[in-house]
Design a protein around this motif. Structure first.
Motif, PDB file in Angstrom:
ATOM      1  N   PRO A  73       0.809  -1.219   0.000  1.00  0.00           N
ATOM      2  CA  PRO A  73       0.000   0.000   0.000  1.00  0.00           C
ATOM      3  C   PRO A  73       0.846   1.275   0.000  1.00  0.00           C
ATOM      4  O   PRO A  73       0.481   2.266  -0.622  1.00  0.00           O
ATOM      5  N   GLU A  74       1.982   1.253   0.676  1.00  0.00           N
ATOM      6  CA  GLU A  74       2.829   2.440   0.751  1.00  0.00           C
ATOM      7  C   GLU A  74       3.513   2.746  -0.586  1.00  0.00           C
ATOM      8  O   GLU A  74       3.844   3.891  -0.857  1.00  0.00           O
ATOM      9  N   ALA A  75       3.701   1.745  -1.418  1.00  0.00           N
ATOM     10  CA  ALA A  75       4.379   1.947  -2.704  1.00  0.00           C
ATOM     11  C   ALA A  75       3.442   2.493  -3.784  1.00  0.00           C
ATOM     12  O   ALA A  75       3.906   3.034  -4.781  1.00  0.00           O
ATOM     13  N   ILE A 115       1.190   5.100  -3.874  1.00  0.00           N
ATOM     14  CA  ILE A 115       1.231   6.555  -4.075  1.00  0.00           C
ATOM     15  C   ILE A 115       2.577   6.959  -4.673  1.00  0.00           C
ATOM     16  O   ILE A 115       2.641   7.816  -5.556  1.00  0.00           O
ATOM     17  N   GLY A 116       3.655   6.326  -4.246  1.00  0.00           N
ATOM     18  CA  GLY A 116       4.972   6.608  -4.814  1.00  0.00           C
ATOM     19  C   GLY A 116       5.029   6.279  -6.294  1.00  0.00           C
ATOM     20  O   GLY A 116       5.628   7.022  -7.076  1.00  0.00           O
ATOM     21  N   PHE A 117       4.415   5.174  -6.691  1.00  0.00           N
ATOM     22  CA  PHE A 117       4.367   4.797  -8.108  1.00  0.00           C
ATOM     23  C   PHE A 117       3.683   5.892  -8.923  1.00  0.00           C
ATOM     24  O   PHE A 117       4.192   6.313  -9.962  1.00  0.00           O
ATOM     25  N   TYR A 118       2.541   6.372  -8.443  1.00  0.00           N
ATOM     26  CA  TYR A 118       1.810   7.396  -9.196  1.00  0.00           C
ATOM     27  C   TYR A 118       2.506   8.759  -9.137  1.00  0.00           C
ATOM     28  O   TYR A 118       2.477   9.505 -10.116  1.00  0.00           O
ATOM     29  N   ALA A 119       3.152   9.078  -8.019  1.00  0.00           N
ATOM     30  CA  ALA A 119       3.899  10.339  -7.928  1.00  0.00           C
ATOM     31  C   ALA A 119       5.052  10.364  -8.929  1.00  0.00           C
ATOM     32  O   ALA A 119       5.409  11.419  -9.451  1.00  0.00           O
ATOM     33  N   GLU A 120       5.606   9.199  -9.235  1.00  0.00           N
ATOM     34  CA  GLU A 120       6.709   9.114 -10.187  1.00  0.00           C
ATOM     35  C   GLU A 120       6.218   8.987 -11.635  1.00  0.00           C
ATOM     36  O   GLU A 120       6.807   9.563 -12.548  1.00  0.00           O
ATOM     37  N   THR A 121       5.135   8.274 -11.846  1.00  0.00           N
ATOM     38  CA  THR A 121       4.669   7.943 -13.190  1.00  0.00           C
ATOM     39  C   THR A 121       3.771   9.006 -13.821  1.00  0.00           C
ATOM     40  O   THR A 121       3.932   9.344 -14.993  1.00  0.00           O
ATOM     41  N   LEU A 122       2.816   9.525 -13.064  1.00  0.00           N
ATOM     42  CA  LEU A 122       1.819  10.421 -13.664  1.00  0.00           C
ATOM     43  C   LEU A 122       2.378  11.735 -14.205  1.00  0.00           C
ATOM     44  O   LEU A 122       1.884  12.217 -15.233  1.00  0.00           O
ATOM     45  N   PRO A 123       3.402  12.351 -13.596  1.00  0.00           N
ATOM     46  CA  PRO A 123       3.956  13.568 -14.206  1.00  0.00           C
ATOM     47  C   PRO A 123       4.479  13.339 -15.633  1.00  0.00           C
ATOM     48  O   PRO A 123       4.438  14.247 -16.458  1.00  0.00           O
ATOM     49  N   GLN A 124       4.917  12.137 -15.945  1.00  0.00           N
ATOM     50  CA  GLN A 124       5.371  11.821 -17.292  1.00  0.00           C
ATOM     51  C   GLN A 124       4.205  11.808 -18.287  1.00  0.00           C
ATOM     52  O   GLN A 124       4.406  11.872 -19.494  1.00  0.00           O
ATOM     53  N   LEU A 125       2.975  11.730 -17.756  1.00  0.00           N
ATOM     54  CA  LEU A 125       1.773  11.712 -18.599  1.00  0.00           C
ATOM     55  C   LEU A 125       1.020  13.037 -18.533  1.00  0.00           C
ATOM     56  O   LEU A 125      -0.141  13.117 -18.916  1.00  0.00           O
ATOM     57  N   ILE A 182      -6.636   9.585  -5.831  1.00  0.00           N
ATOM     58  CA  ILE A 182      -6.277   8.185  -5.608  1.00  0.00           C
ATOM     59  C   ILE A 182      -6.214   7.956  -4.104  1.00  0.00           C
ATOM     60  O   ILE A 182      -5.558   8.709  -3.388  1.00  0.00           O
ATOM     61  N   SER A 183      -6.921   6.930  -3.632  1.00  0.00           N
ATOM     62  CA  SER A 183      -6.822   6.574  -2.213  1.00  0.00           C
ATOM     63  C   SER A 183      -6.547   5.083  -2.093  1.00  0.00           C
ATOM     64  O   SER A 183      -7.051   4.280  -2.876  1.00  0.00           O
ATOM     65  N   VAL A 184      -5.731   4.746  -1.115  1.00  0.00           N
ATOM     66  CA  VAL A 184      -5.239   3.383  -0.945  1.00  0.00           C
ATOM     67  C   VAL A 184      -5.643   2.878   0.434  1.00  0.00           C
ATOM     68  O   VAL A 184      -5.483   3.594   1.430  1.00  0.00           O
ATOM     69  N   ALA A 185      -6.154   1.640   0.486  1.00  0.00           N
ATOM     70  CA  ALA A 185      -6.539   1.052   1.772  1.00  0.00           C
ATOM     71  C   ALA A 185      -6.293  -0.451   1.743  1.00  0.00           C
ATOM     72  O   ALA A 185      -6.701  -1.115   0.787  1.00  0.00           O
ATOM     73  N   PRO A 186      -5.632  -0.987   2.780  1.00  0.00           N
ATOM     74  CA  PRO A 186      -5.517  -2.444   2.869  1.00  0.00           C
ATOM     75  C   PRO A 186      -6.887  -3.026   3.225  1.00  0.00           C
ATOM     76  O   PRO A 186      -7.611  -2.460   4.041  1.00  0.00           O
ATOM     77  N   ARG A 187      -7.247  -4.129   2.563  1.00  0.00           N
ATOM     78  CA  ARG A 187      -8.543  -4.791   2.812  1.00  0.00           C
ATOM     79  C   ARG A 187      -8.343  -6.295   2.838  1.00  0.00           C
ATOM     80  O   ARG A 187      -8.182  -6.908   1.792  1.00  0.00           O
TER      81      ARG A 187
END
Length: 127
Positions: free
Chosen positions: A72-74, A76-86, A109-114
């Protein structure tokens, strides 16, 4: 006998090359079905039954959930790195949530463990 071996050599070589390339190339990046230019974190699968799509005169509204066995912690980091390129600009981020803007749209984007998996809720709306 030797002629038969040489006759199949191009086919065998092509098969061997295909095996090497299949293991050497990275897996193709998967994109969401409902927001076609939004990459999904590897390991996430879009839940089709959760998808809501509205086209309005001032823009589209899209909501869906993707789930998978990802950290779950990774996410938001993935999108913070990837989306600016788009073309997206990160406007806000907290643990487990982020907000991006691009032209006249907002992506939340919201992330929750389930129950042993991670659920990621995506919401796209006009600005």
């Amino acid at each position: 006998m030797k002629k038969a071996m040489f006759r199949y050599a191009p086919t065998l070589a092509a098969g061997f090359l295909a095996m090497i390339l299949a293991t050497a190339l990275p897996a193709a990046e998967q994109f969401a079905r409902s927001i076609t230019d939004l990459p999904l974190v590897p390991g996430l699968a879009e839940q089709a039954e959760s998808t809501v799509v509205f086209d309005k005169p001032n823009g589209r509204i899209v909501e869906f959930t993707a789930t998978g066995a990802v950290d779950p912690e990774a996410v938001i980091g993935f999108y913070a790195e990837t989306l600016p390129q788009l073309g997206w600009r990160q406007e806000q981020a907290t643990p487990g949530a982020a907000r991006f803007v691009r032209e006249r749209e907002i992506l939340s984007i919201s992330v929750a463990p389930r129950g042993g998996v991670t659920a990621v809720q995506f919401s796209l709306a006009p600005r």
